[in-house]
Write a protein that holds these residues in place. Structure first.
Motif, mmCIF file in Angstrom:
data_model
loop_
_atom_site.group_PDB
_atom_site.id
_atom_site.type_symbol
_atom_site.label_atom_id
_atom_site.label_comp_id
_atom_site.label_asym_id
_atom_site.label_seq_id
_atom_site.Cartn_x
_atom_site.Cartn_y
_atom_site.Cartn_z
ATOM 1 N N ALA A 66 64.769 33.937 31.981
ATOM 2 C CA ALA A 66 63.811 34.311 33.022
ATOM 3 C C ALA A 66 62.394 33.840 32.734
ATOM 4 C CB ALA A 66 63.812 35.835 33.215
ATOM 5 N N GLY A 67 62.204 33.143 31.610
ATOM 6 C CA GLY A 67 60.863 32.667 31.287
ATOM 7 C C GLY A 67 60.354 31.657 32.296
ATOM 8 N N LYS A 68 59.057 31.687 32.555
ATOM 9 C CA LYS A 68 58.451 30.773 33.524
ATOM 10 C C LYS A 68 57.615 29.699 32.844
ATOM 11 C CE LYS A 68 58.333 34.336 37.091
ATOM 12 N NZ LYS A 68 57.507 35.089 38.067
ATOM 13 N N GLY A 69 57.638 29.683 31.498
ATOM 14 C CA GLY A 69 56.818 28.731 30.758
ATOM 15 C C GLY A 69 57.238 27.297 30.988
ATOM 16 N N ARG B 209 59.045 22.542 36.154
ATOM 17 C CA ARG B 209 60.102 23.545 36.115
ATOM 18 C C ARG B 209 60.126 24.235 34.768
ATOM 19 N NH1 ARG B 209 65.641 22.938 38.655
ATOM 20 N NH2 ARG B 209 65.076 25.079 39.193
ATOM 21 N N PRO B 210 60.598 25.489 34.727
ATOM 22 C CA PRO B 210 60.745 26.191 33.444
ATOM 23 C C PRO B 210 61.658 25.419 32.509
ATOM 24 C CG PRO B 210 60.947 27.723 35.282
ATOM 25 C CD PRO B 210 60.946 26.342 35.871
ATOM 26 N N LEU C 154 65.173 22.143 32.314
ATOM 27 C CA LEU C 154 65.031 20.747 31.905
ATOM 28 C C LEU C 154 66.387 20.219 31.470
ATOM 29 C CD1 LEU C 154 61.695 20.830 29.860
ATOM 30 C CD2 LEU C 154 62.036 20.243 32.270
ATOM 31 N N GLU C 155 66.579 18.926 31.622
ATOM 32 C CA GLU C 155 67.894 18.350 31.336
ATOM 33 C C GLU C 155 68.027 17.890 29.896
ATOM 34 O OE1 GLU C 155 68.963 15.389 34.207
ATOM 35 O OE2 GLU C 155 69.302 16.889 35.783
ATOM 36 N N LEU C 156 69.199 18.107 29.375
ATOM 37 C CA LEU C 156 69.575 17.674 28.032
ATOM 38 C C LEU C 156 70.878 16.902 28.199
ATOM 39 C CD1 LEU C 156 68.984 17.902 24.958
ATOM 40 C CD2 LEU C 156 70.348 19.988 24.962
ATOM 41 N N GLY C 157 70.824 15.590 28.002
ATOM 42 C CA GLY C 157 72.000 14.774 28.261
ATOM 43 C C GLY C 157 72.393 14.782 29.726
ATOM 44 N N GLY C 158 71.415 14.909 30.624
ATOM 45 C CA GLY C 158 71.678 14.901 32.060
ATOM 46 C C GLY C 158 72.123 16.225 32.636
ATOM 47 N N ILE C 159 72.149 17.283 31.835
ATOM 48 C CA ILE C 159 72.597 18.608 32.276
ATOM 49 C C ILE C 159 71.536 19.642 31.914
ATOM 50 C CG2 ILE C 159 74.356 20.409 31.931
ATOM 51 C CD1 ILE C 159 76.325 18.141 31.295
ATOM 52 N N PRO C 160 71.191 20.567 32.814
ATOM 53 C CA PRO C 160 70.179 21.585 32.487
ATOM 54 C C PRO C 160 70.543 22.368 31.231
ATOM 55 C CG PRO C 160 70.638 21.608 34.834
ATOM 56 C CD PRO C 160 71.658 20.698 34.216
ATOM 57 N N ILE C 161 69.530 22.688 30.437
ATOM 58 C CA ILE C 161 69.740 23.421 29.186
ATOM 59 C C ILE C 161 70.511 24.713 29.432
ATOM 60 C CG2 ILE C 161 68.544 24.689 27.346
ATOM 61 C CD1 ILE C 161 66.291 22.557 27.570
ATOM 62 N N ILE C 162 70.161 25.457 30.483
ATOM 63 C CA ILE C 162 70.818 26.721 30.780
ATOM 64 C C ILE C 162 72.310 26.524 31.039
ATOM 65 C CG2 ILE C 162 70.038 26.513 33.193
ATOM 66 C CD1 ILE C 162 70.810 29.785 31.351
ATOM 67 N N ILE C 163 72.689 25.412 31.651
ATOM 68 C CA ILE C 163 74.104 25.140 31.923
ATOM 69 C C ILE C 163 74.858 24.899 30.620
ATOM 70 C CG2 ILE C 163 75.735 23.577 33.037
ATOM 71 C CD1 ILE C 163 74.287 25.403 34.999
ATOM 72 N N HIS C 164 74.233 24.180 29.677
ATOM 73 C CA HIS C 164 74.849 23.986 28.366
ATOM 74 C C HIS C 164 75.174 25.336 27.730
ATOM 75 C CE1 HIS C 164 74.561 19.643 27.589
ATOM 76 N NE2 HIS C 164 73.388 19.653 28.190
#
Length: 231
Positions: free
Chosen positions: A9-12, A19-20, A24-34
């Motif tokens: 839930a961080g907005k930093g 975007r929070p 951001l993408e890591l290897g083309g996939i959002p970090i949260i999805i990983h």
């Protein structure tokens, strides 16, 4: 029934962009999805709840379906602090056995680590994932080193942190008391420890980093490439 609350839930935006960091993408996939994928793959978790910035919740379940996250049941609006966000996620849960709380910007936790911490919490009531401290630790006051802290018994607290539902709910019933005392509640175990509950430490990998700074993202990209090369 074991439920995971993945807190993002961080907005930093310290890592740049509009975007929070968790999106951001890591290897083309959002970090949260990983991070969510690891809970999707583990055996011990039956349901996942994620806590997000309010402006991100509306479309998140559609995004999750794109990545075949079948265990994700809801996206909840976050609070002003991490602890308040966890409390909001916890409020949506009915009766369950174990609740696992995980930081959404820790994408490299493994399904095995999750399962081991959940299993330990089933036995003991409370368990957290930890990693050894590699650096020498100094106690400092007024820019002066006053002691060197022996590190043999020190551990870094990672996530997930897993608890019996009744224990975690009781701990968060006392969150307002900690906030009134100006205590910065940075992990769930702290509130549980305040109840006098014994918390078991399960050794995990130092690879389970929390991505908060530019250098963390660079390190994460290196870890991801290393993992992909093993497949």
């Amino acid at each position: 029934m074991n439920v995971a609350i993945v807190v993002a839930a961080g907005k930093g935006t310290r890592l740049g962009g509009d975007r929070p960091k968790q999106f951001l993408e890591l290897g083309g996939i959002p970090i949260i999805i990983h991070a969510l994928r690891q809970f999707e793959r583990c055996k011990e978790i039956n349901e996942i709840i994620t806590v997000l910035p309010a402006e991100e919740t509306a479309g998140f379940l559609s995004l999750a379906r794109k990545f075949e996250l079948t265990k994700l049941s809801r996206a909840v609006d976050g609070g002003e602090t991490r602890a308040q966000s966890v409390r909001r996620g916890l409020a949506t849960i009915g009766e369950t056995e174990i609740v696992a709380v995980h930081d959404g910007v820790r994408p490299f936790v493994t399904p095995d680590e999750i399962d081991r911490v959940v299993q330990a919490a089933k036995t003991s009531g409370a368990a957290i994932l930890v990693a050894p401290v590699a650096d020498t630790i100094k106690g400092v006051e007024d820019e002066r080193v006053i002691r060197t802290v022996p590190r043999a018994n020190l551990r870094r607290a990672l996530t997930p942190q897993c608890f019996r539902f009744d224990i975690l709910k009781r701990a968060y019933d006392h969150l307002s008391e900690a906030e009134a005392a100006n205590i910065d509640v940075t992990d769930d175990s702290y509130l549980v420890e305040r109840l006098g509950v014994r918390v078991v430490a399960i050794e995990g990998s130092s690879r389970n980093i929390k991505i908060t700074q530019d250098e963390d993202l660079v390190l994460a990209e290196g870890i991801l490439k290393s993992l992909e090369s093993r497949v």
